[in-house]
Design a protein around this motif. Structure first.
Motif, mmCIF file in Angstrom:
data_model
loop_
_atom_site.group_PDB
_atom_site.id
_atom_site.type_symbol
_atom_site.label_atom_id
_atom_site.label_comp_id
_atom_site.label_asym_id
_atom_site.label_seq_id
_atom_site.Cartn_x
_atom_site.Cartn_y
_atom_site.Cartn_z
ATOM 1 N N MET A 34 0.839 -1.174 0.000
ATOM 2 C CA MET A 34 0.000 0.000 0.000
ATOM 3 C C MET A 34 0.884 1.237 0.000
ATOM 4 S SD MET A 34 -2.845 1.256 2.787
ATOM 5 C CE MET A 34 -3.766 -0.253 2.631
ATOM 6 N N GLN A 35 0.421 2.240 -0.698
ATOM 7 C CA GLN A 35 1.139 3.513 -0.754
ATOM 8 C C GLN A 35 0.165 4.624 -0.398
ATOM 9 O OE1 GLN A 35 3.010 4.153 -4.527
ATOM 10 N NE2 GLN A 35 3.855 6.119 -3.948
ATOM 11 N N VAL A 36 0.591 5.573 0.410
ATOM 12 C CA VAL A 36 -0.236 6.714 0.795
ATOM 13 C C VAL A 36 0.371 7.966 0.182
ATOM 14 C CG1 VAL A 36 -1.116 8.068 2.723
ATOM 15 C CG2 VAL A 36 -0.876 5.598 2.960
ATOM 16 N N ASN A 37 -0.449 8.723 -0.552
ATOM 17 C CA ASN A 37 0.026 9.949 -1.179
ATOM 18 C C ASN A 37 -0.957 11.079 -0.926
ATOM 19 O OD1 ASN A 37 0.674 7.583 -3.427
ATOM 20 N ND2 ASN A 37 2.379 8.893 -2.906
ATOM 21 N N PRO A 38 -0.453 12.265 -0.586
ATOM 22 C CA PRO A 38 -1.363 13.404 -0.484
ATOM 23 C C PRO A 38 -1.936 13.748 -1.861
ATOM 24 C CG PRO A 38 0.890 14.017 0.136
ATOM 25 C CD PRO A 38 0.911 12.593 -0.277
ATOM 26 N N TYR A 39 -3.194 14.175 -1.891
ATOM 27 C CA TYR A 39 -3.840 14.650 -3.110
ATOM 28 C C TYR A 39 -4.406 16.028 -2.784
ATOM 29 C CZ TYR A 39 -5.945 14.381 -7.689
ATOM 30 O OH TYR A 39 -6.240 14.607 -9.012
ATOM 31 N N ILE A 40 -3.850 17.051 -3.437
ATOM 32 C CA ILE A 40 -4.188 18.432 -3.131
ATOM 33 C C ILE A 40 -5.133 18.977 -4.198
ATOM 34 C CG2 ILE A 40 -3.258 20.742 -2.773
ATOM 35 C CD1 ILE A 40 -0.528 19.341 -2.226
ATOM 36 N N HIS A 41 -6.141 19.725 -3.765
ATOM 37 C CA HIS A 41 -7.020 20.429 -4.695
ATOM 38 C C HIS A 41 -6.677 21.915 -4.645
ATOM 39 C CE1 HIS A 41 -9.482 16.756 -3.993
ATOM 40 N NE2 HIS A 41 -9.464 16.818 -5.300
ATOM 41 N N TYR A 42 -6.325 22.455 -5.790
ATOM 42 C CA TYR A 42 -5.948 23.866 -5.908
ATOM 43 C C TYR A 42 -7.106 24.687 -6.443
ATOM 44 C CZ TYR A 42 -1.075 22.637 -5.100
ATOM 45 O OH TYR A 42 0.091 22.197 -4.541
ATOM 46 N N ASN A 43 -7.007 25.984 -6.226
ATOM 47 C CA ASN A 43 -8.026 26.934 -6.650
ATOM 48 C C ASN A 43 -7.704 27.495 -8.039
ATOM 49 O OD1 ASN A 43 -10.304 28.535 -6.520
ATOM 50 N ND2 ASN A 43 -9.325 30.133 -5.308
ATOM 51 N N GLY A 44 -7.497 26.589 -8.999
ATOM 52 C CA GLY A 44 -7.241 27.014 -10.375
ATOM 53 C C GLY A 44 -5.788 27.303 -10.689
ATOM 54 N N ASN A 45 -4.872 27.066 -9.739
ATOM 55 C CA ASN A 45 -3.462 27.398 -9.966
ATOM 56 C C ASN A 45 -2.533 26.204 -9.727
ATOM 57 O OD1 ASN A 45 -3.767 27.345 -7.200
ATOM 58 N ND2 ASN A 45 -3.205 29.472 -6.869
ATOM 59 N N CYS A 46 -3.028 25.008 -9.970
ATOM 60 C CA CYS A 46 -2.241 23.787 -9.755
ATOM 61 C C CYS A 46 -0.972 23.776 -10.609
ATOM 62 C CB CYS A 46 -3.092 22.556 -10.060
ATOM 63 S SG CYS A 46 -2.245 20.983 -9.879
ATOM 64 N N GLU A 47 -1.103 24.094 -11.883
ATOM 65 C CA GLU A 47 0.070 24.061 -12.762
ATOM 66 C C GLU A 47 1.116 25.074 -12.307
ATOM 67 O OE1 GLU A 47 1.178 23.851 -17.504
ATOM 68 O OE2 GLU A 47 -0.876 24.315 -16.917
ATOM 69 N N GLU A 48 0.675 26.268 -11.943
ATOM 70 C CA GLU A 48 1.598 27.292 -11.444
ATOM 71 C C GLU A 48 2.284 26.816 -10.164
ATOM 72 O OE1 GLU A 48 1.532 31.915 -9.821
ATOM 73 O OE2 GLU A 48 -0.330 31.011 -10.529
ATOM 74 N N ALA A 49 1.524 26.208 -9.269
ATOM 75 C CA ALA A 49 2.089 25.697 -8.014
ATOM 76 C C ALA A 49 3.121 24.610 -8.284
ATOM 77 C CB ALA A 49 0.981 25.157 -7.113
ATOM 78 N N PHE A 50 2.798 23.657 -9.148
ATOM 79 C CA PHE A 50 3.742 22.579 -9.442
ATOM 80 C C PHE A 50 5.019 23.130 -10.081
ATOM 81 C CE2 PHE A 50 1.796 18.091 -9.279
ATOM 82 C CZ PHE A 50 1.180 18.359 -8.076
ATOM 83 N N ASN A 51 4.892 24.105 -10.974
ATOM 84 C CA ASN A 51 6.088 24.722 -11.565
ATOM 85 C C ASN A 51 6.908 25.445 -10.498
ATOM 86 O OD1 ASN A 51 5.867 23.864 -14.264
ATOM 87 N ND2 ASN A 51 4.313 25.407 -14.650
ATOM 88 N N PHE A 52 6.242 26.060 -9.525
ATOM 89 C CA PHE A 52 6.929 26.694 -8.403
ATOM 90 C C PHE A 52 7.719 25.663 -7.604
ATOM 91 C CE2 PHE A 52 6.672 27.746 -3.807
ATOM 92 C CZ PHE A 52 7.487 28.870 -3.794
ATOM 93 N N TYR A 53 7.132 24.501 -7.323
ATOM 94 C CA TYR A 53 7.825 23.466 -6.549
ATOM 95 C C TYR A 53 9.039 22.916 -7.303
ATOM 96 C CZ TYR A 53 3.354 23.613 -4.037
ATOM 97 O OH TYR A 53 2.227 24.031 -3.370
#
Length: 134
Positions: free
Chosen positions: A1-20
């Motif tokens: 079993m693997q546990v992974n966080p799943y985050i819901h963004y307010n329309g800026n998921c791609e921007e957030a991932f590029n930031f990370y």
């Protein structure tokens, strides 16, 4: 079993991932938009360029996410993504990068349990904890 966080963004998921990617050296493994997917016909037109599903690797650990339709988005609360690191200097660098443009909840410093610990909320509203064990 693997546990992974799943985050819901307010329309800026791609921007957030590029930031990370830039801030902490994460790697984007998957980035699917609504447009061009089978889900497109079930989503409002303003969601076309939003992220349907994304996956990010941080030092081999997986975080998944998507953009929530505006009527379903809630400000994240009640959790933090915790990064556990060995080197306090690297921990502080990671902490500062994530806190840039966001808010510091607990400044990065040595504690009774850690060579370095800090809590912040990034500029996308995601809470983080950086911990460098004893």
């Amino acid at each position: 079993m693997q546990v992974n966080p799943y985050i819901h963004y307010n329309g800026n998921c791609e921007e957030a991932f590029n930031f990370y990617v830039q801030a902490i050296g994460a790697k984007i493994d998957v980035l699917m938009h609504v447009e061009g997917s089978p889900a497109a016909e079930h989503m409002p037109p303003e969601m076309a360029n939003k992220v349907l599903h994304a996956q990010l690797s941080i030092d081999g650990e997986v975080v998944m996410a998507s953009d929530a339709p505006p009527e379903f988005f809630k400000t994240p609360q009640g959790f933090s993504i915790s990064l556990n690191m060995e080197d306090p200097a690297e921990g502080e660098k990671t902490f500062q990068a994530l806190a840039d443009g966001g808010a510091i909840r607990m400044p990065f410093a040595a504690t009774f349990w850690s060579k370095g610990f800090g809590m912040c909320v990034d500029k996308f509203g995601i809470p983080w904890m950086i911990n460098c064990g004893q």
